[in-house]
Design a protein around this motif. Sequence first.
Motif, PDB file in Angstrom:
ATOM      1  N   ASN A   8       0.819  -1.201   0.000  1.00 12.18           N
ATOM      2  CA  ASN A   8       0.000   0.000   0.000  1.00 12.18           C
ATOM      3  C   ASN A   8       0.857   1.258   0.000  1.00 12.18           C
ATOM      4  N   MET A   9       1.932   1.206   0.801  1.00 10.40           N
ATOM      5  CA  MET A   9       2.814   2.357   0.860  1.00 10.40           C
ATOM      6  C   MET A   9       3.414   2.605  -0.519  1.00 10.40           C
ATOM      7  N   PHE A  12       0.930   4.447  -2.719  1.00 12.90           N
ATOM      8  CA  PHE A  12       0.811   5.858  -2.397  1.00 12.90           C
ATOM      9  C   PHE A  12       2.075   6.618  -2.787  1.00 12.90           C
ATOM     10  N   SER A  13       3.218   5.977  -2.575  1.00 11.99           N
ATOM     11  CA  SER A  13       4.468   6.644  -2.886  1.00 11.99           C
ATOM     12  C   SER A  13       4.512   7.038  -4.363  1.00 11.99           C
ATOM     13  N   ARG A  16       2.632  10.284  -5.095  1.00 17.88           N
ATOM     14  CA  ARG A  16       2.941  11.413  -4.237  1.00 17.88           C
ATOM     15  C   ARG A  16       2.510  12.757  -4.835  1.00 17.88           C
ATOM     16  N   LEU A  19      -1.147  13.229  -4.836  1.00  9.33           N
ATOM     17  CA  LEU A  19      -1.784  13.355  -3.529  1.00  9.33           C
ATOM     18  C   LEU A  19      -1.508  14.693  -2.853  1.00  9.33           C
ATOM     19  N   ILE A  20      -0.346  15.281  -3.106  1.00 13.20           N
ATOM     20  CA  ILE A  20      -0.033  16.524  -2.385  1.00 13.20           C
ATOM     21  C   ILE A  20      -0.336  17.777  -3.195  1.00 13.20           C
ATOM     22  N   ARG A  22      -3.127  20.052  -5.770  1.00 12.35           N
ATOM     23  CA  ARG A  22      -4.522  20.231  -6.184  1.00 12.35           C
ATOM     24  C   ARG A  22      -4.492  21.106  -7.419  1.00 12.35           C
ATOM     25  N   LYS A 282      -8.733  11.001  -6.875  1.00  8.03           N
ATOM     26  CA  LYS A 282      -9.890  10.109  -6.858  1.00  8.03           C
ATOM     27  C   LYS A 282      -9.990   9.314  -8.169  1.00  8.03           C
ATOM     28  N   VAL A 285      -8.110   6.232  -7.498  1.00  2.00           N
ATOM     29  CA  VAL A 285      -8.881   5.268  -6.724  1.00  2.00           C
ATOM     30  C   VAL A 285      -9.932   4.616  -7.632  1.00  2.00           C
TER      31      VAL A 285
ATOM     32  N   MET B   1      17.871  10.883   0.264  1.00  3.09           N
ATOM     33  CA  MET B   1      16.730  10.659  -0.654  1.00  3.09           C
ATOM     34  C   MET B   1      15.927   9.428  -0.226  1.00  3.09           C
ATOM     35  N   ARG B   5      12.073   9.622   0.971  1.00  3.40           N
ATOM     36  CA  ARG B   5      11.010   8.800   0.388  1.00  3.40           C
ATOM     37  C   ARG B   5      10.309   8.005   1.502  1.00  3.40           C
ATOM     38  N   MET B   6      11.118   7.444   2.395  1.00  2.97           N
ATOM     39  CA  MET B   6      10.558   6.634   3.473  1.00  2.97           C
ATOM     40  C   MET B   6       9.610   7.483   4.311  1.00  2.97           C
ATOM     41  N   MET B   9       6.405   8.149   2.515  1.00  4.38           N
ATOM     42  CA  MET B   9       5.578   6.946   2.475  1.00  4.38           C
ATOM     43  C   MET B   9       4.888   6.751   3.816  1.00  4.38           C
ATOM     44  N   ASP B  10       5.623   7.024   4.901  1.00  2.00           N
ATOM     45  CA  ASP B  10       5.017   6.888   6.215  1.00  2.00           C
ATOM     46  C   ASP B  10       3.816   7.816   6.363  1.00  2.00           C
ATOM     47  N   PHE B  12       1.861   8.999   4.058  1.00  2.00           N
ATOM     48  CA  PHE B  12       0.721   8.496   3.296  1.00  2.00           C
ATOM     49  C   PHE B  12       0.131   7.245   3.933  1.00  2.00           C
ATOM     50  N   SER B  13       1.025   6.403   4.459  1.00  2.00           N
ATOM     51  CA  SER B  13       0.553   5.163   5.059  1.00  2.00           C
ATOM     52  C   SER B  13      -0.411   5.456   6.209  1.00  2.00           C
ATOM     53  N   ARG B  16      -3.929   6.184   5.002  1.00  2.00           N
ATOM     54  CA  ARG B  16      -4.493   5.233   4.043  1.00  2.00           C
ATOM     55  C   ARG B  16      -6.020   5.314   3.954  1.00  2.00           C
ATOM     56  N   THR B  18      -8.032   7.677   4.774  1.00  2.00           N
ATOM     57  CA  THR B  18      -8.482   8.950   4.201  1.00  2.00           C
ATOM     58  C   THR B  18      -8.300   8.967   2.688  1.00  2.00           C
ATOM     59  N   LEU B  19      -7.197   8.378   2.233  1.00  2.00           N
ATOM     60  CA  LEU B  19      -6.867   8.468   0.813  1.00  2.00           C
ATOM     61  C   LEU B  19      -7.702   7.537  -0.054  1.00  2.00           C
ATOM     62  N   ILE B  20      -8.090   6.387   0.473  1.00  2.00           N
ATOM     63  CA  ILE B  20      -8.802   5.431  -0.390  1.00  2.00           C
ATOM     64  C   ILE B  20     -10.315   5.502  -0.222  1.00  2.00           C
ATOM     65  N   SER B 281      -8.961  14.314   2.429  1.00  2.00           N
ATOM     66  CA  SER B 281      -7.522  14.183   2.184  1.00  2.00           C
ATOM     67  C   SER B 281      -6.892  15.554   1.953  1.00  2.00           C
ATOM     68  N   LYS B 282      -7.656  16.490   1.412  1.00  2.54           N
ATOM     69  CA  LYS B 282      -7.110  17.832   1.174  1.00  2.54           C
ATOM     70  C   LYS B 282      -6.990  18.617   2.487  1.00  2.54           C
ATOM     71  N   VAL B 285      -3.617  17.869   3.675  1.00  2.00           N
ATOM     72  CA  VAL B 285      -2.595  18.665   2.986  1.00  2.00           C
ATOM     73  C   VAL B 285      -2.641  20.105   3.512  1.00  2.00           C
TER      74      VAL B 285
END
Lengths: 393, 393
Positions: A8-9, A12-13, A16, A19-20, A22, A282, A285, B1, B5-6, B9-10, B12-13, B16, B18-20, B281-282, B285
């Motif tokens: 899942n991560m 989303f990655s 990016r 998602l960030i 608009r 969306k 999704v 880097m 990225r990690m 990802m965290d 977004f994780s 999850r 909220t995003l889906i 989700s916004k 942000v």
Amino acid sequence: MGNLRMRNMDVFSGLRRTLINRPALGVYPSKNWVEELKSSVLSVAPKGLNQITTMACGSCSNENAFKAIFMRYRKRERGGAGFTAEENESCMVNQAPGSPALSILSFHGAFHGRTLGVLSCTHSKAIHKIDIPAFDWPVAPFPVYKYPLEDNIRENQAEDKRCLAQVADLIEQWSKKGNPVAGIIIEPIQAEGGDHHGSPEFFQQLQKLSKEKGVALLIDEVQTGGGPCGTLWCHEQFNLPSPPDVVTFSKKMLTGGFYHTEEYKVDQSYRIFNTWMGEPSKIQVLKKVLEVIKRDDVLKNVRVTGDVLLNGLKDFQNRYPQLLNSARGRGTFIAVDAANSGLRDKVLVKLREKGVNAGGCGEKAIRLRPSLVFEPKHANIFLGTLESILKEL
Amino acid sequence: MGNLRMRNMDVFSGLRRTLINRPALGVYPSKNWVEELKSSVLSVAPKGLNQITTMACGSCSNENAFKAIFMRYRKRERGGAGFTAEENESCMVNQAPGSPALSILSFHGAFHGRTLGVLSCTHSKAIHKIDIPAFDWPVAPFPVYKYPLEDNIRENQAEDKRCLAQVADLIEQWSKKGNPVAGIIIEPIQAEGGDHHGSPEFFQQLQKLSKEKGVALLIDEVQTGGGPCGTLWCHEQFNLPSPPDVVTFSKKMLTGGFYHTEEYKVDQSYRIFNTWMGEPSKIQVLKKVLEVIKRDDVLKNVRVTGDVLLNGLKDFQNRYPQLLNSARGRGTFIAVDAANSGLRDKVLVKLREKGVNAGGCGEKAIRLRPSLVFEPKHANIFLGTLESILKEL
């Protein structure tokens, strides 16, 4: 679980940037935006409707579809001519001919949204409309059938005819009073208004009438679209001889918007526009949702589960005729009427007490709106719970 | 880097769910939704406006703010009485008294959106309005000042007076013709219409007038809100003696919506409603954006950079008076007029050829809308590029 989380991560990655941000889609779409649309909303476009405009919600989708309808209507009236100076000036102060008196015909019991244009086409409950100025637009009767359908064929055919005659008459009346009808908006199933169904023949005749009168036919699939009726678009079940002119969507489609024919494409840029015009994350999704619908044959599940639910309700109305009647539906988009409004409310409360979240619509309908992955085994749990309540009453 | 990225990802994780999902916020908000609003949009509410309704876009925000204004107007007229049977019935067919003739007063040159209600208050360009039916609502003149302001104080004060007298007169006229004004909608800076500014005194007097006449004052901060004017809300710079009744927002705020006073809170549920009512989700942000604005004192950067830009443009208009005039702005929300429309378009094309994306607004304005992190060093690059073009002309 570790693997699942990791996967899942990763998803989303990769998203990016989507998602960030608009983006102002209409002005600065991403390079791959057309591809994104083709692989999502356009991949499931109703047959014959290869044009799309995305929007941020259902109300905006209908509002902007109205605009496309008005523009096409005036374009046709104008022939090839451009805007006149008088039009350009008068519209700036909200006056004709630039801001013309044009109307959209809608139906009693309809729900098409809550912003001021579409609210003039919403007629499901007074509380939604009261105190808000409205356009003087015509309202026709929507068929109200007797159930079971197979025992009331002649009455229901007469009902279709009565409603269609009224539509024709209202188009005539509004034309005479100088506020001609540019389009008709209708739900395939009047959801909010009480799950009223129109027959395929009704919709076929309505389309025929709209073509004869030169007005657009807009089918509002905001509630019915995306699969709950057992097909991706409910109106596909009506066997219309040609596509509707415009089909709006939102809700289950995760973004708003409308499909339309080439005829309703606007020539000049920025006439149909919104800063966000939807939400790209969306669309991501939705792509996954459509992939799963295909992979797991989810629409077949909806049809099979719908049969279980509808047959169960028909069985109940036969055994408890003093409590329930008029079970009806397509896919799992199903409703059954309680004998009266008080009884309906009581059943809903009891269902909730037993852990089932069902809603009401219209005056006395219990409506079922399970998710697309609701299976026959879940349907049977629901039916068992409902019967335990019916036995108590 | 790899670390970055990690970390992303965290983030977004953790989001999850909220995003889906795309929840029906008004019906099924998450448990922490109120907290989410408090730590985002409500944490930066204009002083005195502690009520909020979120919406999916700017047009919907204004449309629903109009509804709140109409409901408050009728509630006050009704005293404590409930809806009459006549109101309940007539509104279902779009007729008075249930669908009352009530209007919103707007200004020439205004832009408030494109759906049918707010389009009746948009008057920036004919192409946005032509062919679309409109409500018969009044349109007042917005002040058009002579620049530089310090050399034209008396003329501009007279201009304020002229516009305010027209507002008062239109409220009177529309009341007499049975379509009373329930609210006034105005931008702090008429953006789309050409970056027209009103003085703080104009806005103070307009508020005074609105209170005397008992109509709502809605300040539309869809374009100006979120920081580009150097304060989070542009109207904060007007020193209004009391808060505006309603303030709408969208764009830089990443979600739409409106703030309002207790007086504009609707008593009954579902009267102001939209299935999505924004996008959670916004909000996530936005929380991060607001955190960075605070952490890096971004609004100070906007003010400092704005000074560099505006002083630079003032210098140019002194040195190239045949090309540029009327430099004006708040923060980096800045515009300068070209001598004519053709010249403006030419400058914009040349800017683009040199890698600068600037836009036009109104008839002959070049508008600057840099991001909030645009710094003095970037401003100087822009000014250098613009001067190289001015020298060529």
